[in-house]
Design an enzyme around this catalytic site. Structure first.
Site, PDB file in Angstrom:
ATOM      1  N   CYS A  28     -26.105  89.106  35.870  1.00 13.35           N
ATOM      2  CA  CYS A  28     -25.841  90.038  35.389  1.00 13.35           C
ATOM      3  C   CYS A  28     -25.386  90.886  36.704  1.00 13.35           C
ATOM      4  O   CYS A  28     -25.849  90.791  38.146  1.00 13.35           O
ATOM      5  CB  CYS A  28     -26.643  90.807  34.628  1.00 13.35           C
ATOM      6  SG  CYS A  28     -28.013  90.403  34.898  1.00 13.35           S
ATOM      7  N   HIS A 550     -48.835 108.588  27.213  1.00 14.04           N
ATOM      8  CA  HIS A 550     -48.759 108.901  25.963  1.00 14.04           C
ATOM      9  C   HIS A 550     -50.031 108.170  24.645  1.00 14.04           C
ATOM     10  O   HIS A 550     -50.110 107.539  24.268  1.00 14.04           O
ATOM     11  CB  HIS A 550     -48.150 109.629  25.101  1.00 14.04           C
ATOM     12  CG  HIS A 550     -48.634 110.557  23.593  1.00 14.04           C
ATOM     13  ND1 HIS A 550     -49.554 109.977  22.571  1.00 14.04           N
ATOM     14  CD2 HIS A 550     -47.439 111.584  23.474  1.00 14.04           C
ATOM     15  CE1 HIS A 550     -48.854 111.210  22.001  1.00 14.04           C
ATOM     16  NE2 HIS A 550     -47.814 111.984  22.287  1.00 14.04           N
TER      17      HIS A 550
END
Length: 629
Positions: A28, A550
């Site tokens: 890829c 977070h």
């Protein structure tokens, strides 16, 4: 062969276990993707630490060696050293669910003809348009040549698919083509013009006139032009037959004996078994939809509209077309065809939205001609080349088609002739006796609504795998690694109970089920934001990687309770420096989930992002490898 990368390529071949351990090789934008016979033979640790290699990933049955933006040069060099793209003796593939297996087969078989599929589809669409608006006559040489060119792939589809399916199923390519050519031979079609010898299965839905036999066995003939499923099944079965014969035929005669015996077995088998079964299944589906329409036109519109494209893929739509044509011949009108008209417009709505949203250049290139040909009713390039391999876009198009089918079904929209395709189907809904009436307007409405639904679903629910733009000319790898800022169990973002993070709207990364209550700097950088509550912070590395950390879900409601900060916004920090502590047990007792997203918020700025796929991670372990260029 690129001498610059020869040493690297030779070492990679050696360390993956040698040429004999390689089943297949592809690449890829940044990675060499090997399928190895035995991954245990590969020296993964050596490759990970080798100069010129970013890292090694083992995922989805592939052994991925991440190279960077000069992966194409390394790939070409490896091929030049005698490694084949596909081995003749592949290892057994990892088990997939049926839908994923089907998608893999469709993608592998149709990808090689995508460009030609788009080109011929556009030519056929324009030829139909020129004919419909009167620019060309169906007797003109220009139209005849353009129409023949546009039909060249679609009519002879079994031959093209015979080649690509043979590649997929490991059958001699030319045997695959010969199977397809046999199905299309003109003398086969002419047999149906003869007087029937007898009829079999009289009185049942399988009743069939027999015009010919093969060694005394009745042959039920059908039209194989433009068909898909018969040649795919025939090629698959043929590959098994060829494999069986190859074990017993002496090598001295194998060159001609193997294709001879394979063809003698599979071609009659296709005519006698595969074709008839496809025909009978089509007839059953057609009769079933007639019964459903009589019961509820709206329900039949949803079902037939929604599943029409799937039926076309499997060649099962031939159970509907004859019924519709018979209705036109006998009654001068038909209701079934109106249920399927919206399907092509839902398809092109999805394709247009995808073309506008995607940043992948290959998809954009394919989408434009697929959209154009789809406007004129030629949707194969869109289905096989774009939406079906991506799964969700195809599902969205089926939903749009179902909504459009419900409209034409609920209003009992009628068509009066078998006309053009796509946008040129509209004239078929003009009543010869009463002119333009509700059937014309409802058909137009269904087309528009199906288009809007397909477009809206894809546009607003669009989700694209992070893919970089085309790589620049080869230069040394520039990459960096980030350690985990949190210790604990690693969870895919898609599995957490927060839609914004799970859908990757906020960035690419993982969630970590925190265990020790500490957050440290993953690299040298700057704290760009630090919420006063201490539950979340933004961090930018010196290389420009922007990270959002977070702690837990909805923990902002604690208003800073149980959180202690050790750094402040705007402060430059060093890798491993303590930034935050929090009381794990107290936060859990308060009823909060401590699954903590750690995401890179600017993924499009980088060539590739490789995520550590281990189940657990510590503060000292690498969480991300980012290929900068």
């Amino acid at each position: 062969m690129t001498e610059k990368y020869q040493a690297l390529a030779e070492t990679i071949i050696e360390k993956v276990g040698g040429k004999e351990n390689i089943n297949s090789l592809a690449h890829c934008i940044t990675r060499l993707r090997f399928k190895l016979k035995d991954e245990a033979l590969a020296d993964t640790d050596f490759l990970k630490n080798m100069e010129g290699i970013v890292t090694v990933m083992q995922s989805g049955g592939q052994y991925q060696v991440v190279i960077g933006n000069h992966v194409t040069d390394v790939y070409d060099t490896i091929l030049g050293l005698g490694v084949s793209k596909v081995s003749e003796n592949p290892a057994p593939a990892k088990k997939q669910n049926p839908f994923d297996a089907f998608i893999d087969i469709v993608s592998s078989i149709f990808t090689p003809v995508l460009g030609l599929l788009c080109a011929t589809g556009m030519i056929k669409g324009f030829a139909s348009m020129f004919l419909s608006i009167g620019w060309l006559s169906d007797q003109s040489g220009t139209f005849i040549i353009l129409n023949a060119l546009g039909d060249s792939l679609f009519y002879f589809f079994p031959i093209f698919l015979g080649y690509t399916a043979a590649e997929k199923f490991k059958l001699n390519h030319f045997v695959g083509m010969a199977i397809g050519a046999s199905l299309l031979h003109p003398t086969i079609g002419s047999i149906n013009a003869l007087e029937p010898l007898f009829t079999i299965f009289g009185g049942s839905f399988m009743e069939s006139p027999i015009h010919a036999t093969f060694l005394g066995v009745p042959v039920i003939l059908m039209d194989y032009a433009s068909s898909v499923v018969p040649i795919l099944i025939a090629t698959y079965v043929g590959s098994k037959i060829e494999k069986g014969f190859s074990k017993i035929i002496p090598d001295v005669i194998k060159m001609f004996a193997l294709p001879l015996l394979t063809l003698l077995c599979i071609v009659p088998l296709t005519f006698i078994v595969i074709g008839p079964i496809a025909t009978w299944v089509s007839q059953l589906i057609g009769s079933g939809f007639l019964a459903i329409y009589d019961l509820s036109p709206v329900v039949s519109g949803v079902i037939l509209g929604g599943f029409w494209q799937i039926m076309v893929i499997f060649g099962l739509h031939w159970g509907i077309i004859p019924i519709a044509l018979n209705n036109l011949a006998i009654y001068g009108q038909d209701t079934l065809l109106s249920l399927i008209v919206p399907a092509s417009f839902a398809q092109i709505g999805v394709v247009l939205a995808l073309m506008l949203r995607t940043k992948d250049k290959k998809t954009k290139t394919l989408a434009f001609p697929a959209f154009i040909s789809g406007v004129f009713g030629i949707t194969e390039p869109a289905i096989y080349g774009i939406t079906l391999p991506k799964k969700w876009p195809f599902i969205y198009s089926c939903i749009g088609a179902a909504v459009g089918g419900a409209i034409t079904g609920g209003t009992r929209t009628l068509n009066f002739v078998s006309g053009g395709l796509g946008i040129f189907e509209l004239p078929s809904y003009v009543d010869p006796k009463n002119g333009i009436n509700h059937s014309f307007y409802m058909c137009l409405l269904a087309m528009i609504v199906a288009f809007i639904v397909g477009f809206a679903l894809e546009f607003f629910l669009f989700k694209e795998e992070v893919k970089p733009v085309e790589a620049a000319p080869a230069h040394p790898i520039n990459h960096t690694k980030l350690s985990s800022p949190i210790e604990g169990q690693v969870i895919p973002l898609s599995q957490i109970n927060d839609e914004a993070f799970a859908s990757e709207l906020l960035g690419v990364g993982v969630a970590i089920e925190s265990t020790d209550g500490r957050v440290v700097a993953p690299a040298d950088g700057t704290i760009t934001s630090f919420f006063p509550t201490g539950h979340a912070l933004g961090f930018t590395t010196d290389e420009g990687i922007e990270l959002l950390i977070h702690i837990g879900l909805d923990t902002v409601q604690l208003e800073g309770k149980h959180f202690t900060t050790f750094a402040k916004q705007g402060e430059k920090v060093k890798a491993g420096q303590l930034l935050l502590e929090y009381d794990v047990e107290s936060i859990k007792k308060a009823g909060y989930d401590l699954t903590s997203p750690v995401v890179i918020t600017n993924p499009k700025d980088f060539l590739d992002i490789i995520i550590n796929e281990e189940d657990t991670i510590s503060l000292s372990e690498e969480l991300f490898t980012i290929v900068l260029s």
